[in-house]
Scaffold this motif. Structure first.
Motif, PDB file in Angstrom:
ATOM      1  N   HIS A 153     -30.232 -37.290 -25.830  1.00 54.41           N
ATOM      2  CA  HIS A 153     -30.955 -37.412 -24.567  1.00 54.41           C
ATOM      3  C   HIS A 153     -30.148 -36.834 -23.404  1.00 54.41           C
ATOM      4  O   HIS A 153     -30.637 -35.994 -22.635  1.00 54.41           O
ATOM      5  N   ALA A 154     -28.886 -37.263 -23.284  1.00 52.29           N
ATOM      6  CA  ALA A 154     -28.086 -36.847 -22.131  1.00 52.29           C
ATOM      7  C   ALA A 154     -27.801 -35.339 -22.176  1.00 52.29           C
ATOM      8  O   ALA A 154     -27.857 -34.655 -21.142  1.00 52.29           O
ATOM      9  N   ALA A 155     -27.522 -34.814 -23.368  1.00 54.57           N
ATOM     10  CA  ALA A 155     -27.242 -33.375 -23.465  1.00 54.57           C
ATOM     11  C   ALA A 155     -28.471 -32.570 -23.056  1.00 54.57           C
ATOM     12  O   ALA A 155     -28.379 -31.572 -22.323  1.00 54.57           O
ATOM     13  N   ALA A 156     -29.645 -33.028 -23.512  1.00 53.37           N
ATOM     14  CA  ALA A 156     -30.889 -32.296 -23.205  1.00 53.37           C
ATOM     15  C   ALA A 156     -31.225 -32.377 -21.720  1.00 53.37           C
ATOM     16  O   ALA A 156     -31.631 -31.382 -21.108  1.00 53.37           O
ATOM     17  N   MET A 157     -31.052 -33.567 -21.137  1.00 52.87           N
ATOM     18  CA  MET A 157     -31.440 -33.730 -19.733  1.00 52.87           C
ATOM     19  C   MET A 157     -30.416 -33.073 -18.799  1.00 52.87           C
ATOM     20  O   MET A 157     -30.781 -32.535 -17.754  1.00 52.87           O
ATOM     21  N   GLY A 158     -29.139 -33.121 -19.181  1.00 50.63           N
ATOM     22  CA  GLY A 158     -28.131 -32.418 -18.381  1.00 50.63           C
ATOM     23  C   GLY A 158     -28.383 -30.911 -18.403  1.00 50.63           C
ATOM     24  O   GLY A 158     -28.296 -30.228 -17.379  1.00 50.63           O
ATOM     25  N   GLY A 159     -28.752 -30.389 -19.570  1.00 54.39           N
ATOM     26  CA  GLY A 159     -29.078 -28.970 -19.700  1.00 54.39           C
ATOM     27  C   GLY A 159     -30.281 -28.607 -18.840  1.00 54.39           C
ATOM     28  O   GLY A 159     -30.322 -27.548 -18.197  1.00 54.39           O
ATOM     29  N   ARG A 160     -31.251 -29.504 -18.813  1.00 56.67           N
ATOM     30  CA  ARG A 160     -32.460 -29.274 -18.010  1.00 56.67           C
ATOM     31  C   ARG A 160     -32.104 -29.134 -16.529  1.00 56.67           C
ATOM     32  O   ARG A 160     -32.606 -28.284 -15.823  1.00 56.67           O
ATOM     33  N   ARG A 161     -31.180 -29.986 -16.086  1.00 53.75           N
ATOM     34  CA  ARG A 161     -30.796 -29.939 -14.673  1.00 53.75           C
ATOM     35  C   ARG A 161     -30.166 -28.584 -14.325  1.00 53.75           C
ATOM     36  O   ARG A 161     -30.497 -27.963 -13.322  1.00 53.75           O
ATOM     37  N   MET A 162     -29.262 -28.132 -15.185  1.00 51.00           N
ATOM     38  CA  MET A 162     -28.605 -26.844 -14.925  1.00 51.00           C
ATOM     39  C   MET A 162     -29.609 -25.693 -15.001  1.00 51.00           C
ATOM     40  O   MET A 162     -29.520 -24.720 -14.259  1.00 51.00           O
ATOM     41  N   LEU A 163     -30.563 -25.807 -15.922  1.00 52.31           N
ATOM     42  CA  LEU A 163     -31.594 -24.768 -16.026  1.00 52.31           C
ATOM     43  C   LEU A 163     -32.403 -24.712 -14.729  1.00 52.31           C
ATOM     44  O   LEU A 163     -32.695 -23.620 -14.223  1.00 52.31           O
ATOM     45  N   CYS A 164     -32.744 -25.867 -14.176  1.00 53.02           N
ATOM     46  CA  CYS A 164     -33.504 -25.885 -12.910  1.00 53.02           C
ATOM     47  C   CYS A 164     -32.710 -25.192 -11.803  1.00 53.02           C
ATOM     48  O   CYS A 164     -33.265 -24.426 -11.016  1.00 53.02           O
ATOM     49  N   GLN A 165     -31.410 -25.447 -11.763  1.00 49.84           N
ATOM     50  CA  GLN A 165     -30.601 -24.804 -10.724  1.00 49.84           C
ATOM     51  C   GLN A 165     -30.575 -23.284 -10.913  1.00 49.84           C
ATOM     52  O   GLN A 165     -30.663 -22.515  -9.958  1.00 49.84           O
ATOM     53  N   SER A 166     -30.473 -22.857 -12.172  1.00 51.35           N
ATOM     54  CA  SER A 166     -30.433 -21.407 -12.444  1.00 51.35           C
ATOM     55  C   SER A 166     -31.779 -20.761 -12.120  1.00 51.35           C
ATOM     56  O   SER A 166     -31.833 -19.650 -11.591  1.00 51.35           O
ATOM     57  N   LEU A 167     -32.860 -21.462 -12.431  1.00 45.23           N
ATOM     58  CA  LEU A 167     -34.194 -20.915 -12.117  1.00 45.23           C
ATOM     59  C   LEU A 167     -34.356 -20.771 -10.608  1.00 45.23           C
ATOM     60  O   LEU A 167     -34.873 -19.761 -10.113  1.00 45.23           O
ATOM     61  N   ASN A 168     -33.884 -21.772  -9.881  1.00 40.44           N
ATOM     62  CA  ASN A 168     -33.975 -21.681  -8.426  1.00 40.44           C
ATOM     63  C   ASN A 168     -33.183 -20.492  -7.902  1.00 40.44           C
ATOM     64  O   ASN A 168     -33.614 -19.802  -6.979  1.00 40.44           O
ATOM     65  N   ALA A 169     -32.001 -20.282  -8.497  1.00 37.51           N
ATOM     66  CA  ALA A 169     -31.155 -19.187  -8.019  1.00 37.51           C
ATOM     67  C   ALA A 169     -31.880 -17.847  -8.157  1.00 37.51           C
ATOM     68  O   ALA A 169     -31.734 -16.953  -7.340  1.00 37.51           O
ATOM     69  N   GLU A 170     -32.691 -17.717  -9.221  1.00 36.54           N
ATOM     70  CA  GLU A 170     -33.398 -16.446  -9.424  1.00 36.54           C
ATOM     71  C   GLU A 170     -34.749 -16.404  -8.710  1.00 36.54           C
ATOM     72  O   GLU A 170     -35.171 -15.360  -8.239  1.00 36.54           O
ATOM     73  N   PHE A 171     -35.436 -17.551  -8.638  1.00 35.70           N
ATOM     74  CA  PHE A 171     -36.847 -17.483  -8.238  1.00 35.70           C
ATOM     75  C   PHE A 171     -37.182 -18.028  -6.857  1.00 35.70           C
ATOM     76  O   PHE A 171     -38.292 -17.807  -6.370  1.00 35.70           O
ATOM     77  N   ALA A 172     -36.247 -18.738  -6.217  1.00 35.97           N
ATOM     78  CA  ALA A 172     -36.580 -19.270  -4.880  1.00 35.97           C
ATOM     79  C   ALA A 172     -36.923 -18.109  -3.936  1.00 35.97           C
ATOM     80  O   ALA A 172     -37.886 -18.192  -3.170  1.00 35.97           O
ATOM     81  N   ALA A 173     -36.163 -17.028  -4.038  1.00 41.38           N
ATOM     82  CA  ALA A 173     -36.411 -15.883  -3.156  1.00 41.38           C
ATOM     83  C   ALA A 173     -37.776 -15.245  -3.442  1.00 41.38           C
ATOM     84  O   ALA A 173     -38.302 -14.490  -2.622  1.00 41.38           O
ATOM     85  N   LYS A 174     -38.331 -15.563  -4.618  1.00 40.48           N
ATOM     86  CA  LYS A 174     -39.661 -15.029  -4.964  1.00 40.48           C
ATOM     87  C   LYS A 174     -40.749 -16.057  -4.648  1.00 40.48           C
ATOM     88  O   LYS A 174     -41.859 -15.972  -5.150  1.00 40.48           O
ATOM     89  N   ASN A 175     -40.375 -17.058  -3.873  1.00 38.55           N
ATOM     90  CA  ASN A 175     -41.327 -18.068  -3.403  1.00 38.55           C
ATOM     91  C   ASN A 175     -41.773 -19.028  -4.513  1.00 38.55           C
ATOM     92  O   ASN A 175     -42.834 -19.647  -4.428  1.00 38.55           O
ATOM     93  N   ILE A 176     -40.960 -19.145  -5.556  1.00 42.24           N
ATOM     94  CA  ILE A 176     -41.247 -20.136  -6.604  1.00 42.24           C
ATOM     95  C   ILE A 176     -40.252 -21.279  -6.439  1.00 42.24           C
ATOM     96  O   ILE A 176     -39.038 -21.080  -6.499  1.00 42.24           O
TER      97      ILE A 176
END
Ligand SMILES: NC(=O)c1ccc[n+]([C@@H]2O[C@H](COP(=O)([O-])OP(=O)(O)OC[C@H]3O[C@@H](n4cnc5c(N)ncnc54)[C@H](OP(=O)(O)O)[C@@H]3O)[C@@H](O)[C@H]2O)c1
Length: 260
Positions: A153-176
């Motif tokens: 559980h913790a490994a999966a949810m911790g990974g999810r958090r980092m993935l969200c941060q990486s997605l933001n880094a790429e897509f916030a500028a694209k208005n996502i």
């Protein structure tokens, strides 16, 4: 048809209430859950009785191509998905390391982390073409704090958090807008926490902390926050948020916890 809010993991707790909240303000709520057709039908009927628009999709989201096909189906037959809510947890109960086989570990990762990746890969190109969109990701304490029995559980949810941060880094500028929303208390969620604890223990928990005591998070209140985040001005987006019941702030000091 208004904008679509797709909820992956729409039980009677957070997922269903988020769907109802968006539908109350004119969205079509596309509700996906895995195994309870009656529960799905009830939520759709409840939204429609109030004049809202909703559809139910009985899908095992972690099956091969399921999320990709669900998104294509909703986009083709209902309308463009403006907000997607990823509400699947990866909780498999407490398991010692010796009781956590590879398959169990991998299942947690599929639900907790890979599902978010698959949605972003499928939906973000469409959102980008349309000029933007929102993904709200429900998270849990395990995303920031490991615990005995919570390896998968913790490994999966911790990974999810980092993935969200990486997605933001790429897509916030694209208005996502991707928001990682950490739920740091128990929720009045009969389909998840209720089933995991069993009826009798869940009733005890409701008596001790719920039913007007507000020590258990009410999913309708959580849903108001989700709706707000999805409609923030982009000069002030929330990327990470933690939410907990008032009694869970320094819980060892709170009188509500002394009654348990
Ligand atoms: N409940 C809590 O105390 C608590 C605490 C902290 C964080 N959270 C987080 O909150 C989220 C869950 O919200 P909730 O507890 O309020 O539950 P909920 O929205 O009431 O229900 C979630 C639903 O997800 C569905 N689901 C599970 N696996 C699925 C799959 N493979 N494909 C499609 N649907 C699937 C289940 O559907 P079926 O019932 O039809 O199988 C379940 O009813 C999770 O991200 C969890 O980490 C919950």
């Amino acid at each position: 048809m208004g904008d679509v809010c797709l909820v992956i993991g729409a039980g009677a707790g957070i997922g269903g209430h988020v769907g109802k909240r968006f539908a109350a303000d004119g969205y079509h709520a596309a509700l996906c859950r895995r195994s309870d057709q009656d529960g799905l039908d009830r939520m759709v009927a409840e939204i429609e009785e109030k004049g809202g628009s909703a559809s139910g999709h009985l899908v095992n989201a972690i099956a091969e191509n399921a999320l990709e096909e669900l998104i294509a189906d909703v986009e083709t037959h209902i309308g463009p998905i403006k907000t997607v809510v990823y509400n699947l947890g990866a909780q498999i109960g407490n398991r010692a390391l010796s009781d956590t086989g590879l398959k169990v570990f991998e299942r947690g990762w599929r639900m907790g982390t890979q599902g978010v990746f698959r949605i972003a890969s499928t939906l973000f190109p469409l959102m980008e073409q349309r000029g933007g969109g929102t993904m709200l990701v429900t998270s849990a304490t395990s995303a920031v704090r490991g615990n005995a029995g919570q390896h998968s559980h913790a490994a999966a949810m911790g990974g999810r958090r980092m993935l969200c941060q990486s997605l933001n880094a790429e897509f916030a500028a694209k208005n996502i807008h991707v928001a990682h929303i950490l739920i740091d208390s128990g929720v009045n969620a009969p389909d998840t926490l209720g089933k995991m604890m069993g009826e009798e223990n869940f009733e005890k928990l409701l008596d001790a902390k719920g039913r007007g005591k507000d020590g258990l998070m009410e999913p309708s209140a959580i849903a108001d926050t989700y709706y707000h985040i999805a409609h923030q001005h982009r000069s002030a987006w929330t990327f990470e948020l933690d939410m907990r019941a008032f009694s869970d702030i320094a819980w060892w000091n709170h009188p509500l916890n002394l009654n348990i």
